[in-house]
Every structure is written in structure tokens, then in C-alpha cells.
Design an enzyme around this catalytic site. Structure first.
Site, PDB file in Angstrom:
ATOM      1  N   SER A 155      27.868  -2.442  -8.425  1.00  0.00           N
ATOM      2  CA  SER A 155      26.899  -1.860  -9.373  1.00  0.00           C
ATOM      3  C   SER A 155      25.465  -2.004  -8.901  1.00  0.00           C
ATOM      4  O   SER A 155      25.010  -3.109  -8.621  1.00  0.00           O
ATOM      5  CB  SER A 155      26.955  -2.588 -10.721  1.00  0.00           C
ATOM      6  OG  SER A 155      28.140  -2.335 -11.356  1.00  0.00           O
ATOM      7  N   HIS A 159      28.248   4.138 -10.041  1.00  0.00           N
ATOM      8  CA  HIS A 159      29.337   4.118  -9.058  1.00  0.00           C
ATOM      9  C   HIS A 159      29.655   5.578  -8.727  1.00  0.00           C
ATOM     10  O   HIS A 159      30.287   6.270  -9.505  1.00  0.00           O
ATOM     11  CB  HIS A 159      30.589   3.470  -9.659  1.00  0.00           C
ATOM     12  CG  HIS A 159      30.510   1.991  -9.797  1.00  0.00           C
ATOM     13  ND1 HIS A 159      30.994   1.123  -8.852  1.00  0.00           N
ATOM     14  CD2 HIS A 159      30.003   1.226 -10.768  1.00  0.00           C
ATOM     15  CE1 HIS A 159      30.790  -0.117  -9.238  1.00  0.00           C
ATOM     16  NE2 HIS A 159      30.198  -0.089 -10.410  1.00  0.00           N
ATOM     17  N   HIS A 211      37.872  -0.237 -11.448  1.00  0.00           N
ATOM     18  CA  HIS A 211      37.959  -1.490 -12.210  1.00  0.00           C
ATOM     19  C   HIS A 211      39.155  -1.425 -13.158  1.00  0.00           C
ATOM     20  O   HIS A 211      39.495  -0.359 -13.659  1.00  0.00           O
ATOM     21  CB  HIS A 211      36.703  -1.683 -13.061  1.00  0.00           C
ATOM     22  CG  HIS A 211      35.414  -1.623 -12.305  1.00  0.00           C
ATOM     23  ND1 HIS A 211      34.802  -0.444 -11.989  1.00  0.00           N
ATOM     24  CD2 HIS A 211      34.632  -2.614 -11.810  1.00  0.00           C
ATOM     25  CE1 HIS A 211      33.685  -0.697 -11.318  1.00  0.00           C
ATOM     26  NE2 HIS A 211      33.561  -2.008 -11.184  1.00  0.00           N
ATOM     27  N   TYR A 219      39.080  -2.357 -16.124  1.00  0.00           N
ATOM     28  CA  TYR A 219      38.628  -1.956 -17.470  1.00  0.00           C
ATOM     29  C   TYR A 219      38.528  -0.447 -17.649  1.00  0.00           C
ATOM     30  O   TYR A 219      38.407   0.041 -18.759  1.00  0.00           O
ATOM     31  CB  TYR A 219      37.299  -2.634 -17.847  1.00  0.00           C
ATOM     32  CG  TYR A 219      36.115  -2.254 -16.997  1.00  0.00           C
ATOM     33  CD1 TYR A 219      35.515  -0.994 -17.095  1.00  0.00           C
ATOM     34  CD2 TYR A 219      35.577  -3.163 -16.088  1.00  0.00           C
ATOM     35  CE1 TYR A 219      34.435  -0.647 -16.314  1.00  0.00           C
ATOM     36  CE2 TYR A 219      34.483  -2.831 -15.311  1.00  0.00           C
ATOM     37  CZ  TYR A 219      33.929  -1.573 -15.428  1.00  0.00           C
ATOM     38  OH  TYR A 219      32.853  -1.236 -14.639  1.00  0.00           O
ATOM     39  N   GLU A 220      38.586   0.293 -16.532  1.00  0.00           N
ATOM     40  CA  GLU A 220      38.567   1.747 -16.661  1.00  0.00           C
ATOM     41  C   GLU A 220      39.938   2.270 -17.093  1.00  0.00           C
ATOM     42  O   GLU A 220      40.073   3.441 -17.435  1.00  0.00           O
ATOM     43  CB  GLU A 220      38.142   2.390 -15.340  1.00  0.00           C
ATOM     44  CG  GLU A 220      36.684   2.106 -15.001  1.00  0.00           C
ATOM     45  CD  GLU A 220      36.292   2.609 -13.632  1.00  0.00           C
ATOM     46  OE1 GLU A 220      35.942   3.784 -13.518  1.00  0.00           O
ATOM     47  OE2 GLU A 220      36.349   1.819 -12.670  1.00  0.00           O
ATOM     48  N   ALA A 262      27.647  -7.024  -8.488  1.00  0.00           N
ATOM     49  CA  ALA A 262      26.632  -7.625  -9.352  1.00  0.00           C
ATOM     50  C   ALA A 262      27.400  -8.583 -10.254  1.00  0.00           C
ATOM     51  O   ALA A 262      28.503  -8.259 -10.704  1.00  0.00           O
ATOM     52  CB  ALA A 262      25.960  -6.538 -10.174  1.00  0.00           C
ATOM     53  N   MET A 285      33.439  -8.399 -13.155  1.00  0.00           N
ATOM     54  CA  MET A 285      34.600  -7.596 -13.563  1.00  0.00           C
ATOM     55  C   MET A 285      35.236  -6.834 -12.403  1.00  0.00           C
ATOM     56  O   MET A 285      35.901  -5.817 -12.614  1.00  0.00           O
ATOM     57  CB  MET A 285      34.164  -6.593 -14.638  1.00  0.00           C
ATOM     58  CG  MET A 285      33.442  -7.211 -15.816  1.00  0.00           C
ATOM     59  SD  MET A 285      32.835  -5.938 -16.935  1.00  0.00           S
ATOM     60  CE  MET A 285      31.720  -6.899 -17.987  1.00  0.00           C
ATOM     61  N   SER A 286      35.021  -7.295 -11.177  1.00  0.00           N
ATOM     62  CA  SER A 286      35.546  -6.533 -10.027  1.00  0.00           C
ATOM     63  C   SER A 286      35.944  -7.474  -8.902  1.00  0.00           C
ATOM     64  O   SER A 286      36.146  -8.666  -9.135  1.00  0.00           O
ATOM     65  CB  SER A 286      34.457  -5.573  -9.525  1.00  0.00           C
ATOM     66  OG  SER A 286      33.394  -6.295  -8.958  1.00  0.00           O
ATOM     67  N   ASN A 327      21.931 -11.534 -13.728  1.00  0.00           N
ATOM     68  CA  ASN A 327      21.576 -12.079 -15.046  1.00  0.00           C
ATOM     69  C   ASN A 327      22.222 -13.452 -15.189  1.00  0.00           C
ATOM     70  O   ASN A 327      23.227 -13.736 -14.544  1.00  0.00           O
ATOM     71  CB  ASN A 327      22.111 -11.141 -16.151  1.00  0.00           C
ATOM     72  CG  ASN A 327      23.619 -10.918 -16.035  1.00  0.00           C
ATOM     73  OD1 ASN A 327      24.072 -10.107 -15.221  1.00  0.00           O
ATOM     74  ND2 ASN A 327      24.384 -11.656 -16.800  1.00  0.00           N
ATOM     75  N   HIS A 375      24.419  -3.071 -19.148  1.00  0.00           N
ATOM     76  CA  HIS A 375      24.696  -2.538 -17.814  1.00  0.00           C
ATOM     77  C   HIS A 375      23.402  -2.051 -17.151  1.00  0.00           C
ATOM     78  O   HIS A 375      23.231  -2.167 -15.938  1.00  0.00           O
ATOM     79  CB  HIS A 375      25.715  -1.399 -17.917  1.00  0.00           C
ATOM     80  CG  HIS A 375      26.132  -0.838 -16.589  1.00  0.00           C
ATOM     81  ND1 HIS A 375      26.820  -1.583 -15.651  1.00  0.00           N
ATOM     82  CD2 HIS A 375      25.938   0.380 -16.026  1.00  0.00           C
ATOM     83  CE1 HIS A 375      27.032  -0.837 -14.577  1.00  0.00           C
ATOM     84  NE2 HIS A 375      26.505   0.352 -14.785  1.00  0.00           N
TER      85      HIS A 375
HETATM   86  N1  HPA Z   1      29.429 -10.721 -16.799  1.00  0.00           N
HETATM   87  C1  HPA Z   1      30.355  -9.916 -16.255  1.00  0.00           C
HETATM   88  N2  HPA Z   1      30.074  -9.012 -15.334  1.00  0.00           N
HETATM   89  C2  HPA Z   1      28.808  -8.912 -14.915  1.00  0.00           C
HETATM   90  C3  HPA Z   1      27.785  -9.721 -15.445  1.00  0.00           C
HETATM   91  C4  HPA Z   1      28.126 -10.697 -16.443  1.00  0.00           C
HETATM   92  O1  HPA Z   1      27.281 -11.442 -16.953  1.00  0.00           O
HETATM   93  N3  HPA Z   1      26.630  -9.378 -14.815  1.00  0.00           N
HETATM   94  C5  HPA Z   1      26.958  -8.383 -13.925  1.00  0.00           C
HETATM   95  N4  HPA Z   1      28.266  -8.107 -13.994  1.00  0.00           N
END
Ligand code: HPA
Length: 276
Positions: free
Chosen positions: A33, A64, A86, A88-89, A116, A214-215, A238, A250
Site C-alpha cells: 500500500s 494497488h 489479500h 480480506y478481498e 505498510a 493484513m498481507s 502508524n 487507509h
Molecule cells: N493494522 C493493520 N494493517 C495495517 C496497519 C495497522 O495498523 N497499518 C497499515 N496496515
């Protein structure tokens, strides 16, 4: 989906890429991402959109793009997945094997996975680059479930060295030489798409995670299974949930990723030209 069908789709993708590249490619990158722009750095760029490969899933996440990009970085030929898939998709879990398996059939021996991620370790602030030394698969699914395809690897693959120890050592030495701070840490994968709760992040920390996302883990499992030497880089965008009371979005993730792209790109250049 049948094992044989996955093989067919991956070999079709590999032959299209081989035709485009005029031969095999030994280095692969997966861009996470907000990091997709890296592909713009390649010389003699050619692209193959996922939607032009019959049977290939199409990535639905903003940021993406959903294509393979091939090109040169200096002397080195590289294949990039700009956009990934992913859990989650909603894809069937074995679809998550396709990208890495296509690369394997194209000749890829070295793979860099990037993402990320949220900082779970309290000293990993936004902008931190982290070399993934190990992972915790907390997504609740393993992409290798189903009939094993022996052409790629064994039924019960060892996972003691998923993120190759020697390559990691070279990467740490290199980042030091370049003056780019790089930490090492454990990446925990959650399925998403909801971000974690503060309680889940406290759990992650207790269990030994430094970053959460998540990846990456499905691709790392697939690469390890088929014997591709792998490195992983997380860009912490973050602090994970509950560390501050800032809301997670996001958009924020993509923005911070873009702001850190200069260091990220220099490091990736060095990995491709000096480590791989
Ligand atoms: N959690 C999950 N996935 C992420 C995060 C997070 O804080 N930051 C970037 N991708």
C-alpha cells in the site's frame, strides 16, 4: 479451485511475462500500500495487467494497481507485482498463491515483499523501516491448505528461515553503510479488513509482534514452500490501535507511505542491486 488449474494459470502468466521480458527473471518484488510507485523507477518498463491473464484475480484495493511490471534496475532484470491480493478481498485462499507461483515459474529466485504496517512495538514510530525477521500467521488461514502441488514444494514445509537469515544480515549491513535506519522485527498478520482493536494490539505485543498488517504472510509462505529466498520490509505508517487515540484510515496509511518513499526507494534499489 483445483491444484491443476492454479498451476495452469500460473504457467500462463509466467509464459506471458517471459515473452514480454524476452527471457527469465530472477528477482521479484511485491509492492504494498502506497509503495507501488517504486515500479516507475524501472528502465524499459513493460506491464501485464492482472485482468489480461485468464483466471488471475484482479486486485480491488485503492493504491494497488493490479499489474505485473517488468523492467531493469541497472543491470538487473526485475518483475514487480504492483498491487497484491489479500484474504480480506474475499479470494479463495489458494488464489493468494498465484502471484508468487507465477514468479517462480518465470525463474524468480529472490523475492522482496513489502507492506505498510502498524507499529506494535512502542519504539517503532511512523516512518520506521523494519526488516521482517519472522512472522506470526494470525489470519486464521494458511494458503497451502488443500491438495499439495509437489511441483512447488513438500506437503509440510519447514518454516525456520522464511526470511532468509544471510540475506537479512547483508541487508542490515547495507542499511548501516547507507545510513538508512532499519530495525528488525516480527510481523503479525491479521485478516482485516477492519483494523485491530486496542485489546488485539496488546495481545499482539504480548505474543511477540513488532508490527501488524493484513498481507505478506501468504506470499511468504508460498515463496518459502517453493524455495524462493525472501526478504520482507515493513514501512510503519502508524502506531497500531490504542497506542494513540488517533483514528486509523487507509488514506493515512497511503499518505505516510508516500512521504517515506524516498528512503524506502533507496533501500529497495540497494537490495535489488547489491543483495539479490
Ligand atoms: N493494522 C493493520 N494493517 C495495517 C496497519 C495497522 O495498523 N497499518 C497499515 N496496515
Amino acid at each position: 479451485m483445483e491444484m491443476e488449474r492454479i498451476y495452469e494459470i500460473a504457467s500462463d502468466a509466467a509464459s506471458r511475462l517471459r515473452a514480454l521480458a524476452g527471457g527469465s527473471i530472477s528477482i521479484g518484488l511485491v509492492l504494498g500500500s502506497g509503495l507501488g510507485e517504486y515500479a516507475e523507477r524501472l528502465a524499459g518498463k513493460k506491464t501485464l495487467s492482472y485482468q489480461d491473464i485468464p483466471g488471475f484475480p484482479v486486485s480491488s484495493v485503492k493504491g494497488h494497481n493490479g499489474q505485473f511490471v517488468i523492467g531493469n534496475l541497472g543491470e538487473k532484470k526485475v518483475v514487480v507485482m504492483q498491487g497484491r491480493f489479500h484474504f480480506y478481498e474475499g479470494y479463495d485462499r489458494e488464489m493468494l498463491l498465484l502471484g508468487v507461483r507465477s514468479m517462480k515459474l518465470l525463474g524468480v529466485e529472490y523475492l522482496l515483499l513489502t507492506n505498510a504496517a502498524g507499529g506494535v512495538n512502542l519504539s517503532y514510530e511512523p516512518g520506521t523501516l523494519m526488516s521482517i525477521c519472522d512472522h506470526i500467521n494470525f489470519a486464521g488461514v494458511n494458503p497451502l491448505i488443500g491438495k499439495n502441488d509437489d511441483r512447488f514444494g513438500v506437503r509440510f514445509p519447514d518454516q525456520g528461515n522464511v526470511y532468509d537469515r544471510e540475506l537479512r544480515k547483508e541487508l542490515m549491513d547495507l542499511s548501516e553503510k547507507m545510513g538508512i535506519p532499519l530495525r528488525e522485527g516480527v510481523y503479525m498478520m491479521m485478516s482485516g479488513p477492519s483494523f485491530e482493536t486496542p485489546a488485539e494490539i496488546r495481545m499482539a505485543r504480548t505474543l511477540g509482534a513488532d508490527a501488524v498488517g493484513m498481507s505478506t504472510v501468504p506470499e511468504a509462505i508460498a515463496a518459502n514452500h517453493c524455495g524462493i529466498k525472501t526478504l520482507g520490509i515493513s514501512l510503519i505508517t502508524n502506531m497500531a490501535a490504542g497506542v494513540t487515540d488517533q483514528k486509523l484510515t487507509h488514506e493515512e496509511v497511503s499518505l505516510i507511505a508516500k512521504q517515506s518513499s524516498e528512503r524506502f526507494e533507496r533501500l529497495v534499489d540497494a537490495i535489488v542491486t547489491e543483495v539479490f
